[in-house]
Design a protein around this motif. Structure first.
Motif, PDB file in Angstrom:
ATOM      1  N   ALA A 119      -3.390   2.402  -4.402  1.00 39.04           N
ATOM      2  CA  ALA A 119      -3.027   1.494  -3.323  1.00 39.04           C
ATOM      3  C   ALA A 119      -4.174   0.595  -2.884  1.00 39.04           C
ATOM      4  O   ALA A 119      -3.935  -0.538  -2.448  1.00 39.04           O
ATOM      5  N   THR A 120      -5.407   1.065  -2.977  1.00 37.69           N
ATOM      6  CA  THR A 120      -6.532   0.301  -2.418  1.00 37.69           C
ATOM      7  C   THR A 120      -7.591  -0.059  -3.450  1.00 37.69           C
ATOM      8  O   THR A 120      -8.541  -0.768  -3.102  1.00 37.69           O
TER       9      THR A 120
ATOM     10  N   ALA B 201      -1.547   4.803   2.635  1.00 40.20           N
ATOM     11  CA  ALA B 201      -1.628   5.358   1.279  1.00 40.20           C
ATOM     12  C   ALA B 201      -1.371   6.865   1.280  1.00 40.20           C
ATOM     13  O   ALA B 201      -0.659   7.394   0.408  1.00 40.20           O
TER      14      ALA B 201
ATOM     15  N   VAL C  48       0.835  -1.200   0.000  1.00 37.81           N
ATOM     16  CA  VAL C  48       0.000   0.000   0.000  1.00 37.81           C
ATOM     17  C   VAL C  48       0.872   1.252   0.000  1.00 37.81           C
ATOM     18  O   VAL C  48       0.606   2.221  -0.737  1.00 37.81           O
TER      19      VAL C  48
ATOM     20  N   TYR D 191      -4.674   1.265   6.388  1.00 35.06           N
ATOM     21  CA  TYR D 191      -4.532   1.225   4.934  1.00 35.06           C
ATOM     22  C   TYR D 191      -4.629   2.622   4.331  1.00 35.06           C
ATOM     23  O   TYR D 191      -3.767   3.034   3.545  1.00 35.06           O
TER      24      TYR D 191
END
Length: 308
Positions: free
Chosen positions: A98-99, A126, A69, A122
């Protein structure tokens, strides 16, 4: 006896508190109830050990996942730097890169809210990647090599985790391969579409989707063979990362349609005029007539609109 149960509950944490409450509720119900409580407490003592092993395994890959991430957040930020975006653009592209793949995977599986939205680390990781890309341009050759190697490792890890999550939710082989590839390349596809570019995985670049497919296929094969989850995920990560690095080093690319059309035109131009295409017997007879000086029957010229 109630004091002893309370003391045990205080020393064992939440599980001990539940056990102490059960002891207090069963005080007047005889030896049978106490025996059942003892067996339940024994099974409760065994359960945390297995949970601890699974947690240790998942924490190892969670560190790799968060590292991916962070790296993809940096890559998204570098795209924003190239497009001359402001800080909002940096953050948005970092989060999408990233997600995006993991969110698409979790939404398609429908196994609850996406993991990237339920775990606060997360989105924070990011955003940290976007902040790093804002201050560090990553223009040196050493930084470029680091990004290539780290991106390959993350590709293999995400493809393996996507396939493993699909299999754990009862899906078949083909959905596992699809979700493994989608987890690895989905974020970059969303990022490229967001900035108005053609997704790089659609052709003209180094192999990216194919190593993800190799990693997901390795994960599925290892799980079907009965190997432990840790060994299967490690092997899949190594296969995906190794294939990606080898493709980058050797400049492997999948052929695109323009290459096929160009080769077709080159073959037509290299073909001898007057030679009729057909089977090998026709080619041999035509070659013999050419060598003997016999006239060759040519194809009939098609009619042009001007001849009508």
């Amino acid at each position: 006896m109630a004091d002893a149960g309370a003391a045990a509950g205080a020393g064992a944490g939440p599980l001990g508190a539940v056990a102490a409450g059960a002891v207090a509720g069963l005080l007047g119900q005889g030896p049978a109830a106490c025996g059942a409580l003892a067996s339940a407490s024994t099974s409760a003592d065994v359960l945390p050990a297995s949970i601890a092993d699974a947690t240790t395994l998942s924490q190892t890959f969670r560190v790799l996942d968060l590292s991916g991430v962070l790296l993809n957040g940096i890559l998204g930020g570098l795209i924003a730097r190239r497009m001359n975006f402001d800080m909002v653009g940096f953050v948005v592209l970092a989060i999408l890169t990233a997600t995006g793949g993991g969110i698409l995977r979790d939404v398609m599986i429908q196994a609850g809210p996406p993991f990237a939205l339920t775990d606060p680390y997360y989105l924070g990781t990011a955003c940290a990647g976007a902040l790093i890309a804002w201050f560090v341009p990553f223009t040196s050759s050493l930084a470029h090599r680091f990004l290539v190697v780290a991106d390959a490792v993350v590709l293999g890890t995400w493809a393996a985790t996507g396939a493993a999550k699909a299999l754990s939710n009862g899906l078949g082989v083909m959905p596992a391969l699809l979700l493994g590839c989608l987890t690895a390349v989905g974020g970059s596809m969303i990022r490229d579409v967001s900035v108005g570019e053609r997704p790089s995985v659609f052709g003209g670049n180094k192999l990216y989707a194919v190593p993800a497919l190799c990693s997901a296929a390795t994960e599925v094969a290892m799980v079907r063979l009965g190997l432990p989850d840790g060994a299967a995920m490690l092997a899949a990560t190594l296969v995906g990362a190794g294939t990606c690095l080898l493709a980058y080093w050797r400049s492997w690319r999948l052929p695109v349609i323009s290459d096929r059309e160009r080769r077709r035109v080159q073959r037509r131009a290299a073909r001898t005029p007057g030679v009729v295409r057909g089977s090998w017997r026709t080619l041999v007879m035509t070659t013999s007539r050419l060598s003997a000086g016999a006239p060759v029957r040519r194809r009939r010229k098609p009619l042009d609109p001007e001849d009508l």
